[in-house]
Structures are given as C-alpha cells and as structure tokens.
Design a protein around this motif. Structure first.
Motif, PDB file in Angstrom:
ATOM      1  N   LEU A 112       0.869  -1.177   0.000  1.00  0.00           N
ATOM      2  CA  LEU A 112       0.000   0.000   0.000  1.00  0.00           C
ATOM      3  C   LEU A 112       0.902   1.223   0.000  1.00  0.00           C
ATOM      4  O   LEU A 112       1.966   1.226   0.637  1.00  0.00           O
ATOM      5  N   THR A 113       0.492   2.268  -0.710  1.00  0.00           N
ATOM      6  CA  THR A 113       1.259   3.505  -0.657  1.00  0.00           C
ATOM      7  C   THR A 113       0.979   4.178   0.686  1.00  0.00           C
ATOM      8  O   THR A 113      -0.022   3.883   1.351  1.00  0.00           O
ATOM      9  N   THR A 114       1.849   5.085   1.062  1.00  0.00           N
ATOM     10  CA  THR A 114       1.621   5.799   2.328  1.00  0.00           C
ATOM     11  C   THR A 114       0.335   6.606   2.258  1.00  0.00           C
ATOM     12  O   THR A 114      -0.371   6.728   3.253  1.00  0.00           O
ATOM     13  N   GLU A 115       0.015   7.122   1.070  1.00  0.00           N
ATOM     14  CA  GLU A 115      -1.224   7.890   0.904  1.00  0.00           C
ATOM     15  C   GLU A 115      -2.444   7.001   1.117  1.00  0.00           C
ATOM     16  O   GLU A 115      -3.394   7.383   1.792  1.00  0.00           O
ATOM     17  N   GLU A 116      -2.410   5.795   0.533  1.00  0.00           N
ATOM     18  CA  GLU A 116      -3.526   4.859   0.701  1.00  0.00           C
ATOM     19  C   GLU A 116      -3.697   4.485   2.173  1.00  0.00           C
ATOM     20  O   GLU A 116      -4.802   4.541   2.721  1.00  0.00           O
ATOM     21  N   LEU A 117      -2.596   4.117   2.803  1.00  0.00           N
ATOM     22  CA  LEU A 117      -2.664   3.690   4.196  1.00  0.00           C
ATOM     23  C   LEU A 117      -3.144   4.821   5.091  1.00  0.00           C
ATOM     24  O   LEU A 117      -4.000   4.618   5.953  1.00  0.00           O
ATOM     25  N   THR A 118      -2.622   6.017   4.865  1.00  0.00           N
ATOM     26  CA  THR A 118      -3.048   7.183   5.652  1.00  0.00           C
ATOM     27  C   THR A 118      -4.547   7.401   5.500  1.00  0.00           C
ATOM     28  O   THR A 118      -5.259   7.624   6.486  1.00  0.00           O
ATOM     29  N   LYS A 119      -5.029   7.321   4.272  1.00  0.00           N
ATOM     30  CA  LYS A 119      -6.465   7.504   4.016  1.00  0.00           C
ATOM     31  C   LYS A 119      -7.282   6.473   4.780  1.00  0.00           C
ATOM     32  O   LYS A 119      -8.259   6.810   5.447  1.00  0.00           O
ATOM     33  N   TYR A 120      -6.884   5.200   4.703  1.00  0.00           N
ATOM     34  CA  TYR A 120      -7.651   4.132   5.343  1.00  0.00           C
ATOM     35  C   TYR A 120      -7.694   4.274   6.862  1.00  0.00           C
ATOM     36  O   TYR A 120      -8.738   4.038   7.469  1.00  0.00           O
ATOM     37  N   VAL A 121      -6.583   4.639   7.471  1.00  0.00           N
ATOM     38  CA  VAL A 121      -6.551   4.661   8.946  1.00  0.00           C
ATOM     39  C   VAL A 121      -6.991   5.989   9.549  1.00  0.00           C
ATOM     40  O   VAL A 121      -7.140   6.077  10.763  1.00  0.00           O
ATOM     41  N   THR A 122      -7.207   6.984   8.720  1.00  0.00           N
ATOM     42  CA  THR A 122      -7.669   8.262   9.273  1.00  0.00           C
ATOM     43  C   THR A 122      -9.105   8.592   8.884  1.00  0.00           C
ATOM     44  O   THR A 122      -9.718   9.465   9.476  1.00  0.00           O
ATOM     45  N   GLU A 123      -9.643   7.875   7.890  1.00  0.00           N
ATOM     46  CA  GLU A 123     -10.978   8.225   7.403  1.00  0.00           C
ATOM     47  C   GLU A 123     -12.046   7.179   7.663  1.00  0.00           C
ATOM     48  O   GLU A 123     -13.207   7.402   7.348  1.00  0.00           O
ATOM     49  N   SER A 124     -11.682   6.041   8.237  1.00  0.00           N
ATOM     50  CA  SER A 124     -12.707   5.031   8.498  1.00  0.00           C
ATOM     51  C   SER A 124     -12.447   4.349   9.833  1.00  0.00           C
ATOM     52  O   SER A 124     -11.341   4.415  10.367  1.00  0.00           O
ATOM     53  N   GLY A 125     -13.489   3.694  10.335  1.00  0.00           N
ATOM     54  CA  GLY A 125     -13.357   3.009  11.619  1.00  0.00           C
ATOM     55  C   GLY A 125     -13.040   3.986  12.732  1.00  0.00           C
ATOM     56  O   GLY A 125     -13.608   5.070  12.797  1.00  0.00           O
ATOM     57  N   GLU A 126     -12.118   3.595  13.596  1.00  0.00           N
ATOM     58  CA  GLU A 126     -11.642   4.467  14.671  1.00  0.00           C
ATOM     59  C   GLU A 126     -10.372   5.137  14.166  1.00  0.00           C
ATOM     60  O   GLU A 126      -9.319   4.508  14.105  1.00  0.00           O
ATOM     61  N   PRO A 127     -10.464   6.407  13.771  1.00  0.00           N
ATOM     62  CA  PRO A 127      -9.308   7.067  13.164  1.00  0.00           C
ATOM     63  C   PRO A 127      -8.082   7.103  14.080  1.00  0.00           C
ATOM     64  O   PRO A 127      -8.215   7.281  15.285  1.00  0.00           O
ATOM     65  N   PHE A 128      -6.929   6.924  13.479  1.00  0.00           N
ATOM     66  CA  PHE A 128      -5.669   7.023  14.208  1.00  0.00           C
ATOM     67  C   PHE A 128      -5.418   8.477  14.593  1.00  0.00           C
ATOM     68  O   PHE A 128      -5.780   9.391  13.853  1.00  0.00           O
ATOM     69  N   THR A 129      -4.733   8.669  15.709  1.00  0.00           N
ATOM     70  CA  THR A 129      -4.258  10.002  16.073  1.00  0.00           C
ATOM     71  C   THR A 129      -2.996  10.275  15.256  1.00  0.00           C
ATOM     72  O   THR A 129      -2.414   9.359  14.658  1.00  0.00           O
ATOM     73  N   GLN A 130      -2.545  11.523  15.269  1.00  0.00           N
ATOM     74  CA  GLN A 130      -1.312  11.872  14.557  1.00  0.00           C
ATOM     75  C   GLN A 130      -0.134  11.061  15.097  1.00  0.00           C
ATOM     76  O   GLN A 130       0.688  10.555  14.328  1.00  0.00           O
ATOM     77  N   GLU A 131      -0.081  10.904  16.420  1.00  0.00           N
ATOM     78  CA  GLU A 131       1.005  10.145  17.044  1.00  0.00           C
ATOM     79  C   GLU A 131       0.963   8.676  16.612  1.00  0.00           C
ATOM     80  O   GLU A 131       2.002   8.088  16.278  1.00  0.00           O
TER      81      GLU A 131
END
Length: 162
Positions: A112-131
C-alpha cells in the motif's frame, strides 16, 4: 473431571497473577489504585485488543460510583478476570490481518502507498491520532521504496497468544 477442574483453577490463578502484575506496574503509590488513563495500557498489556468503544465500556465497569479519576484494583480485577476467562477482545491472527490488507490492496500489488494507508486509517473506523500515524509509518514504510509491504509489516503487528 478433577484434573480438568485443577487445570482451570491453575489457569485462573495464573490469569489473576498476570492481572495483578500488570496493575502493579502502574500503581505508582503502591495503594492498589491506578490513574484511569492507564487502564487502556494495562488491558492491552494483558493481550486484549478492545476498540476504543469497548475500552470505554470496560472503564464504565471499573469506575467508582462517584468518579475519582482512579481505578481500584478490587474493582478492576473481577472485570479483567471475566474478560480474560471469556477470551474477549482477542487480537487478530496473522491470517486475518493479511486478508484485511489484501482487501485494501485492490490492485493486488503486495503493498500500500503511504497515501492509501493514511487515508484508510484516518478516514474510516476508529481514526488514528497523529502520534499513532507517525508510529505506524515509522515501523511500516519501506525506506527505499516509500511504500508499506504489508506481508513484511504484518508479523510486527501480531500479538502472540500465551
């Protein structure tokens, strides 16, 4: 039957010991209380992987009737004992994680590209924090290619069962 009962008693005793040891690490005053903000870390150190919503439910179960910001061991231990005996909030297996990544990798590239992974973990489910994002990216991104080869990353994510 007696051997089976003895095994479950030993198992319960071992579980109780692990709960006490995990709790004691965060009991800085040695007064059988911990800061409520540490409960998630304690629960996860016991190889349970609740969602934030499930963790909120656990906190509601261990909190005092009049909230103090602290959790007493005598309230925490029976709740955690029940969770561990019922094997609730078990971590995902390596196979489950692989399948999840493969669903995200729609082109079957193996990464996965970093853009794809960032999108998935920040826009769905329980979003990741910046940290959390930064920690995950530092552990998962291949420094030469700038992508996440998830087959290499999955073993780092797996929580070993005891």
């Amino acid at each position: 039957m007696a051997a089976q009962m003895e095994n479950s008693d030993q198992s319960a005793a071992a579980i109780q010991k692990s709960i006490s040891a995990a709790f004691d690490i965060f009991d800085h005053e040695s007064n059988k209380t911990v800061d409520m903000r540490e409960i998630g870390t304690i629960v996860r150190s016991l190889k349970c992987c609740p969602t934030e919503g499930e963790l909120h439910d656990i906190l509601a179960d261990v909190e005092e009737d009049e909230p103090t910001g602290y959790v007493r061991y005598e309230k925490f231990e029976p709740v955690m004992m029940n969770i561990l005996m019922q094997k609730k909030y078990r971590p995902c297996s390596e196979e489950q994680l692989r399948k999840a990544f493969e669903v995200l990798d729609q082109d079957n590239k193996g990464y996965l590209t970093t853009e794809e992974l960032t999108k998935y973990v920040t826009e769905s489910g329980e979003p990741f924090t910046q940290e959390e994002m930064e920690e995950m990216m530092s552990a998962s991104v291949d420094p030469d290619q700038g992508v996440v080869f998830y087959k290499d990353y999955i073993p780092m994510m797996v929580v070993e069962e005891s």
